[in-house]
Design a protein around this motif. Sequence first.
Motif, PDB file in Angstrom:
ATOM      1  N   GLU A   1      -1.380   0.438 -10.875  1.00  0.00           N
ATOM      2  CA  GLU A   1      -1.220  -0.575  -9.828  1.00  0.00           C
ATOM      3  C   GLU A   1      -2.310  -0.459  -8.757  1.00  0.00           C
ATOM      4  O   GLU A   1      -2.525   0.615  -8.181  1.00  0.00           O
TER       5      GLU A   1
ATOM      6  N   GLY B   1      -2.531   3.573  -3.952  1.00  0.00           N
ATOM      7  CA  GLY B   1      -1.967   2.229  -3.842  1.00  0.00           C
ATOM      8  C   GLY B   1      -1.497   1.884  -2.449  1.00  0.00           C
ATOM      9  O   GLY B   1      -1.701   0.752  -1.980  1.00  0.00           O
ATOM     10  N   HIS B   2      -0.888   2.843  -1.758  1.00  0.00           N
ATOM     11  CA  HIS B   2      -0.419   2.525  -0.410  1.00  0.00           C
ATOM     12  C   HIS B   2      -1.515   2.689   0.631  1.00  0.00           C
ATOM     13  O   HIS B   2      -1.518   1.989   1.644  1.00  0.00           O
TER      14      HIS B   2
ATOM     15  N   HIS C   1       7.061   4.815  -2.767  1.00  0.00           N
ATOM     16  CA  HIS C   1       7.123   3.950  -3.942  1.00  0.00           C
ATOM     17  C   HIS C   1       7.779   4.663  -5.119  1.00  0.00           C
ATOM     18  O   HIS C   1       8.107   4.023  -6.126  1.00  0.00           O
TER      19      HIS C   1
ATOM     20  N   SER D   1       1.308   9.352 -11.328  1.00  0.00           N
ATOM     21  CA  SER D   1       1.958   8.362 -10.451  1.00  0.00           C
ATOM     22  C   SER D   1       1.769   8.734  -8.983  1.00  0.00           C
ATOM     23  O   SER D   1       1.636   7.851  -8.126  1.00  0.00           O
TER      24      SER D   1
ATOM     25  N   ASN E   1      -1.724   7.747  -8.123  1.00  0.00           N
ATOM     26  CA  ASN E   1      -1.809   6.284  -8.103  1.00  0.00           C
ATOM     27  C   ASN E   1      -1.271   5.717  -6.800  1.00  0.00           C
ATOM     28  O   ASN E   1      -1.906   4.877  -6.152  1.00  0.00           O
ATOM     29  N   TRP E   2      -0.092   6.192  -6.372  1.00  0.00           N
ATOM     30  CA  TRP E   2       0.511   5.596  -5.178  1.00  0.00           C
ATOM     31  C   TRP E   2      -0.008   6.194  -3.878  1.00  0.00           C
ATOM     32  O   TRP E   2       0.152   5.588  -2.820  1.00  0.00           O
TER      33      TRP E   2
ATOM     34  N   GLY F   1       2.631   7.039   0.692  1.00  0.00           N
ATOM     35  CA  GLY F   1       2.640   6.470  -0.659  1.00  0.00           C
ATOM     36  C   GLY F   1       3.800   6.885  -1.531  1.00  0.00           C
ATOM     37  O   GLY F   1       4.242   6.114  -2.392  1.00  0.00           O
TER      38      GLY F   1
ATOM     39  N   THR G   1       6.594  -1.199 -11.338  1.00  0.00           N
ATOM     40  CA  THR G   1       7.110  -1.447  -9.988  1.00  0.00           C
ATOM     41  C   THR G   1       8.051  -2.640  -9.937  1.00  0.00           C
ATOM     42  O   THR G   1       8.621  -2.920  -8.894  1.00  0.00           O
TER      43      THR G   1
END
Length: 951
Positions: A151, A231-232, A283, A224, A227-228, A280, A601
């Motif tokens: 994402e 992402g955030h 999520h 993950s 990633n987040w 982050g 998500t």
Amino acid sequence: MEFNDGGGVEGELSAQDGTEIKDNDNRNELAKDKFLEGDDAVKYWFLGSLIWFPIFATLGFILAIKFFQPYFLGDAAFLTFGRIRPAHVNGVLFGFVSSGLIGGMFWAIPRLVNTPIYSARLTKLSAILWNLALLTGIAMILFLGNTQGREYAELPWSIDVLIMVTLLMILYNILSTFGRRTEKKLYVSTWYYTGTFIWFPIVYFIGNVMWRPPSGALVGITDSIFNWYYGHNVLGLWFTTLGIGTWYYAVPRIINRPLYSHLLSVISFFTIAFFYTGVGGHHLLQTAIPEWVKTIAVVMSILMLVPVVTFAVNLGMTLRGSWNIFTENIPFRFIVTGFFFYVLTSVQGSLQGLRGTNSFLHFSQWTVGHAHLAILGGFGFLAIGMMYWLIPKITRTKIYSDRLMSISWWLALIGFTSFFLSMTIAGLVANSAWFQNITVAPVLKLLQFWYVTRAMGGGMVVLAGYVFAYNTLLTFTHSKEPHVEEDIFSISPEQSSRPHSKLQKRSQHAMSMPVIVVGGLALFLLMTWMVVAMPALNLDTVNATDIAHPYTIEEAKGREIYTDMGCFYCHSQFVRPQDWAIGRISEQGDYYYDSPHLLGTERTGPDLSQIGGMRPTEWHYLHDTDARTTSPSSIMPPFGFLSDTQLDSLVAYIQNLGTNNLTVMSFHPEVPYEYQDKTQPFADSMSVAMQNYNSSNQTYTGDEKTGAEFAAIFEEGKKTYTERCLACHGCSGNAQGPYARHVVTQPANLHERIMSYMPETGDSYHFWRVSEGVPGTAMPSWKLSLNETEIWKINLYEMSFTTGSIRTVSGDVSDGEAINFSNQTHIVPPIEGTQDQFEKGQMIFNLYCAQCHGEGGQGDGVASILSSGGYIDPEPANFTESGADFKYYGQYVWKVKEGVETTNMPPWKYSLSDDEMYMAIFYIQHFATPDDYNAKWGPLYESNYARNMRS
């Protein structure tokens, strides 16, 4: 002009930073926003932004249509939802919004530091490289399916390299400009711009795992977290810091008023560096990442209100008394609208970062609406406002059309508001249904209206994008009327009467670039270590679980297709504690072989983490080719364009997710984790009673006290069952209660249902079903009105529908009670015995009683042990025999009202009115032989119909 920051600052103040103004012609020129050497480079960024806006918004509009018209543009891979979505998202993020804000930054910096930009050529080159990289990356995603499958981090690794190079070029350019500045005091916007281009390259490098080409992903659940983190922080340490710096520059400049408080700016800057970096993980609150990482994310989400509130107060107080400018100045209207949307999304984000709200709101359109509120509502409006404000300054001509500018604001505001509200409401509808454990497929039908209104609102936003692009492009090419620069305000010579803040003044004069860089970087790196490096080290020792397995070559190809087609945008791959019937709760080791992670998500479709073996293999071929053939309400795009080989690989991957589970499991879902350890507290009492009971002759030989204790439990359960459950499940539990005629889904046949989950799931399953009810049916959640003890007693009673009743109380006891009641009351029929009453009694008997006693009253109803497949034991009464055995009318009344202890004969006084019971008794008495009826029962009634009925 007087500057008020809660203390007071000595000296005259500039519009930007509250620092003293000295005679300096160049500074005055800068303050007046005159065109400078190098400003022409800004338009390279603006041109990219204004072109990308309508194009990538159009892709979003196509996506919105696909939610209610899944066949729309679905004949080729590059037109599917999973390809268009990352193109739309990355295009809006990095094409439209980022380009607009970076362009605004390159305009602001020379005026903030009193020095032209270091290299206009480098500014132009970075804009060209940025847009070229973005265009190439999106083309690779759309047409080649070349995505990293993460994402906000979908761009291929080669494009990541180009983005990193561009970011470093920009950093070099702005730091070189700061190094040549003649304004020594640094205004707050420069902090945010500097922080952005120091923090974000690090975030981008770590979050995109750029040291692992070409996948750009780690293995397992760790991926993950990385990633987040990225992402955030795209929002927190890219858009937020770029945006706040821009608001801090533009708002004071447009309204001709100094920023309210330098101190609040300092607080906001350093708290963003520390708090936002660790957000982050919220999520992933329902996933299998370490609990302490989740706790940090929740705490940081709450603390994020500190920089949000300080920024909101600072800019809000700066804006006070300037609302006339809001109505008159359209670029300012865009900028301030974006400010309000940003504050709203920030407060919303902190609240939905809490564990409780997160578990409710996750996976739905609510979170999609939240993301749009931030990017399009907050920073998108800001970017448009900046371009509308600055393009006339760059071209030195008036905007092509003020009318079109106003129209674009109204279209964007109305369209975005309806668009956002539609997604928010759709999210709440879906979340509410999921919270009741109604599955994804039926919920989709509830969302169709909101999908349509979402598309309508989105269409208005797209139209606003085209109006904006048309207006600004014509300003570049056709506008001839010279731009008239607004008059710069004059600074009031008045001094504040309030004592000045020494800390405030010192921070304004002494806050240097090293302090900003070192302080901000230290806080940022500390939190990065806590939420990225430490979890990665912690998870390094995780082992594979029974669900994890190495992928075969074909499964690996299928996983690649699954990723390329963007299936993970609609299907999650993790089971949360509150999820029912889709498998056990996901564990860290379940993802031991996964890279990248595909947790997902959203749940526009069902979770697939443990779907292997849950459908026949050929079903998947039909479903993947055209989902509506197997799931009529699905909005999944058709994948008929895939080759047979590709379909084979995709099905192989999906059919083995969570292993190819072919275990029988009594064909029941797993018991939710909170009920798995529940055991029947009265099991021992039932076991002892059963050991001392002979069902063949219905005799109990055990301890009298034990028998009495069991009987009390049994009778309490039967009473509650009669009051709460009999209406649907019937007195025999065979799903033939009166209310069963009034529901869409037939109630469970408790004999069959309980037998089917014994002994594998047993007590815990039974207790779960009664406590929580059955989603999508009339079976309620009884835990809302009954305590656990009452539910366990119901369960114990319902067990008699499978194994028969354990009659620890002899039938002689009930017979004696009936005779005593008759002798004490001398009751006679309270009804006349008319034909209408007889027929009403017949209807009541057939509806409530015949399932046990049979339509002929012989005790051979469909549920009776006397019938084939029957299970009610002891056998129900034969009313022909009762007519002969009974001597008094009161015996009937007692038996019907009070039931028969430790049998399935319920106490009907808890379900039927007295008149209904008397009419049922009247009908039951007609099963007696004519001699018995005419001698004992008929004469008791006043009506000739009753007296002569059996003559």
